[in-house]
Design an enzyme around this catalytic site. Structure first.
Site: not given
Length: 380
Positions: A268, A272, A281
């Site tokens: 990805r 998200h 992160y």
């Protein structure tokens, strides 16, 4: 075929992304694979250009969706950049009468199944419950509840069995969903009843901010055989490998052999959803490594090496992508905001006493605002 291209129990699935079946290298070199090659023997330069076109248009729709959300026109958007090959390649393997159960990120699947520009934005804008009629494109409403669509797909597949027809159902979900009970329970039922269903896991390395290494110390495809389901682990950024894998899986299910499982190892590239900040992160070097594995770039490289990618073709694709982007934007900006009470329309096929009560209560609630406004106006 039972299971292929998996790792040893001690291997780290996130750092072994090259231990997958593939037909195109990250540089666009065609690779032979005795298991996959027979399933794409018919794919010539024209078909490759078609796959490239689909992925390009899906990427443009995705870019427009992100922009519309950032401009306040959509409430949310779940980007799919980087996952176009896994979505387009697998979706192109289905017949029109097969039934697909996607998650909220399968923009490419919905596109291949026949979604129109408004179908990509009206639900995210809050103007429609499910955007399209599932039976118009034989694709269920995108599922927000993580993993729930796996159960729905198995139930549909069991219905296919009882109808005595040869359609196939398929469920799309991410690596995070494999930790949900729904997916595992669905595989129990599918295996026990030999349901004609395919489980398609897009392992994009991150379940929001949780890396796949936290969820799986062994490749996700290795779980399916424990349920008696054959599986395959493929390069999810290789559209040819994804097409071949799904053709195998669909054939397996359609011919009465029961369910099959695919793990497409991809990434990805974006957040998200648009409410997420992946820089908190994810390491930027990791993102750049995956950027060099871009699914569109490798198909373009292969076609150029075959002298089958011209400037005229590139211009045609760019123009068509711009048209899709404009149509998606127009569908969003021209959407009519419905009367609040219309939220109760089409919830049930027939009149429902409970719903009538809720409608009346909500109408009274809305009337309260009108009374308050009138009172406030009189006071001034």
């Amino acid at each position: 075929m039972t299971m292929m291209h998996t790792l040893t129990p001690t291997a780290d699935p996130a750092t072994n992304v090259d231990d997958v079946a593939r037909l195109l290298s990250p540089d666009g070199e065609r690779i032979a694979d005795s298991d996959l090659d027979p399933w794409v023997a018919d794919i010539d330069a024209d078909a490759l250009r078609g796959l490239y076109r689909d992925m390009s248009l899906v990427r443009r729709i995705d870019i427009e969706g992100v922009a519309l959300q950032r401009q306040g026109q959509l409430g949310l958007w779940a980007p799919c950049q980087g996952q176009e090959a896994a979505q387009v390649g697998t979706a192109r393997a289905f017949r029109r009468d097969d039934f697909v159960f996607p998650s909220y990120r399968e923009i490419g699947v919905n596109f291949v199944r026949g979604a129109v520009p408004s179908d990509f934005v009206l639900a995210w804008r809050g103007e429609a419950h499910s955007t399209f009629n599932p039976y118009d494109i034989n694709t269920a409403t995108p599922q927000i509840i993580i993993g729930a669509q796996a159960l729905h797909a198995v139930g549909y597949a069991m219905g296919i069995q009882r109808d005595g027809t040869d359609q196939v159902a398929a469920a799309y979900f991410g690596d995070g969903a494999t930790s949900q009970g729904d997916v595992n329970e669905a595989m129990v039922f599918a295996s026990s009843f030999r349901a004609p269903v395919v489980f398609m896991c897009s392992n994009n390395q991150w379940a929001i901010s949780e890396p796949v290494t936290v969820q799986a110390k062994f490749p996700i495809a290795g779980r399916a055989p424990g349920f008696g389901i054959p599986s395959m682990r493929v390069d999810g950024n290789d559209v040819l490998a994804c097409l071949a894998a799904m053709r195998w899986a669909v054939d397996h299910a359609r011919t009465g052999n029961g369910p099959a499982f695919i793990e497409a190892v991809t990434y990805r590239m974006g957040p998200h959803t648009t409410s997420d900040d992946p820089t908190r992160y994810r390491d930027k070097d990791e993102v750049e490594r995956w950027r060099r594995r871009d699914p569109l770039a490798r198909v373009e490289a292969l076609l150029r090496a075959q002298d089958e990618f011209s400037d005229d073709f590139a211009g045609e694709i760019a123009a068509e992508a711009d048209r899709w982007g404009a149509d998606v934007r127009s569908a969003c900006l021209s959407a009519r905001s419905k009367d609040p009470l219309e939220i109760f329309d089409h919830v049930y096929d027939e009149p429902h006493v409970g719903l009538d009560t809720q409608r009346a209560q909500f109408a009274a609630y809305l009337d309260g605002f009108a009374e308050e406004a009138a009172t406030s106006g009189g006071a001034r």
